[in-house]
Enzyme design. Structure first.
Site, short mmCIF file in Angstrom:
data_model
loop_
_atom_site.label_atom_id
_atom_site.label_comp_id
_atom_site.label_asym_id
_atom_site.label_seq_id
_atom_site.Cartn_x
_atom_site.Cartn_y
_atom_site.Cartn_z
N CYS A 191 0.82 -1.21 0.00
CA CYS A 191 0.00 0.00 0.00
C CYS A 191 0.86 1.27 0.00
O CYS A 191 1.49 1.56 -1.01
CB CYS A 191 -0.99 -0.06 1.16
SG CYS A 191 -2.42 0.97 0.86
N HIS B 260 -3.41 -4.94 1.75
CA HIS B 260 -2.75 -5.18 3.05
C HIS B 260 -2.71 -6.65 3.41
O HIS B 260 -3.57 -7.13 4.17
CB HIS B 260 -3.52 -4.43 4.15
CG HIS B 260 -3.29 -2.96 4.17
ND1 HIS B 260 -2.39 -2.37 5.02
CD2 HIS B 260 -3.81 -1.98 3.42
CE1 HIS B 260 -2.38 -1.06 4.82
NE2 HIS B 260 -3.24 -0.79 3.85
N GLU C 189 -1.09 -8.11 5.53
CA GLU C 189 -0.83 -8.33 6.98
C GLU C 189 -2.13 -8.28 7.78
O GLU C 189 -2.12 -8.49 8.98
CB GLU C 189 0.18 -7.30 7.50
CG GLU C 189 -0.34 -5.90 7.80
CD GLU C 189 -0.62 -5.07 6.55
OE1 GLU C 189 -0.57 -5.60 5.42
OE2 GLU C 189 -0.94 -3.88 6.72
N1 GLN Z 1 -3.63 6.49 0.96
C1 GLN Z 1 -2.36 6.21 1.60
C2 GLN Z 1 -1.25 7.05 0.94
O1 GLN Z 1 -1.46 7.70 0.01
C3 GLN Z 1 -2.01 4.74 1.53
C4 GLN Z 1 -3.04 3.96 2.34
C5 GLN Z 1 -2.51 2.72 2.99
O2 GLN Z 1 -1.31 2.48 3.07
N2 GLN Z 1 -3.43 1.96 3.49
O3 GLN Z 1 -0.15 7.02 1.39
#
Ligand code: GLN
Length: 192
Positions: free
Chosen positions: A78, A172, A174
């Site tokens: 992410c 994610h 995890e």
């Molecule tokens: N929206 C977040 C960002 O731009 C990422 C979201 C996440 O890691 N769950 O950094």
């Protein structure tokens, strides 16, 4: 096997617990010297602007890039995927590590459905669908020739990819009980 999890901000504890459960020695990384001797590194989800700012403040950017360029596997989940990308859209001047040949769009699902869960078909993990949790997730909007897409949404949007020793997932891994992605990364880290 020793795996570092960047612990500046975000969901690092969950990764550490899973890695330890799988028999790896998992350590938090906040200082450049903690990158020494790692067989792999995870950059977790969280807020990519904060993570990148903290990486600059803690003088981690250059040593982390060196580590990745030496072939030690790095997995960005992410926000971590955003940190690894060499181009970002939907963000003003975020200075990333620029290690992987992908263009990434931040917060790609907008406010209406900014978080959702879905089953993905990921051949690299086997036949059983993989339940993926997306939280204000980015997506891959462009990828260089050396990038292999590992998972797509039903509309064909890439949400997991690999380029040599670099791995990225929009979601994610995890946050679920399915640890196949962690096993996959441990295999990368063991050089298999
Ligand atoms: N929206 C977040 C960002 O731009 C990422 C979201 C996440 O890691 N769950 O950094």
């Amino acid at each position: 096997m020793k795996i570092g999890v960047l612990a500046l901000q975000g969901a690092f504890l969950e990764h550490i617990e899973i890695l330890r459960g799988l028999g790896a020695a998992a350590v938090t990384v906040r200082l450049p010297k903690e990158l020494q001797g790692l067989d792999g590194l995870i950059i977790p989800g969280g807020e990519s602007t904060s993570i990148m700012n903290l990486m600059h403040s803690f003088s981690l950017v250059q040593p982390l890039k060196k580590l990745a360029q030496s072939g030690v596997p790095v997995w960005g989940t992410c926000a971590g995927m955003i940190c690894l990308a060499n181009e970002i859209t939907g963000s003003n001047n975020l200075k990333t590590l620029a290690l992987m040949e992908i263009t990434v769009k931040r917060n790609a699902f907008g406010r209406q459905i900014d978080s959702f869960e879905t089953d993905l078909n990921i051949p690299a993990l086997g036949k059983i669908p993989y339940h993926a949790v997306f939280i204000r997730a980015p997506v891959i909007t462009g990828a260089g020739k050396s990038v292999t897409v590992l998972a797509e949404l039903v509309d064909g949007t890439p949400v997991a990819a690999r380029q040599d020793s670099l791995l990225v997932t929009s979601f994610h891994p995890e946050l679920t009980g399915d640890h196949r992605f962690h096993r996959y990364f441990l295999k990368m880290a063991s050089g298999k």
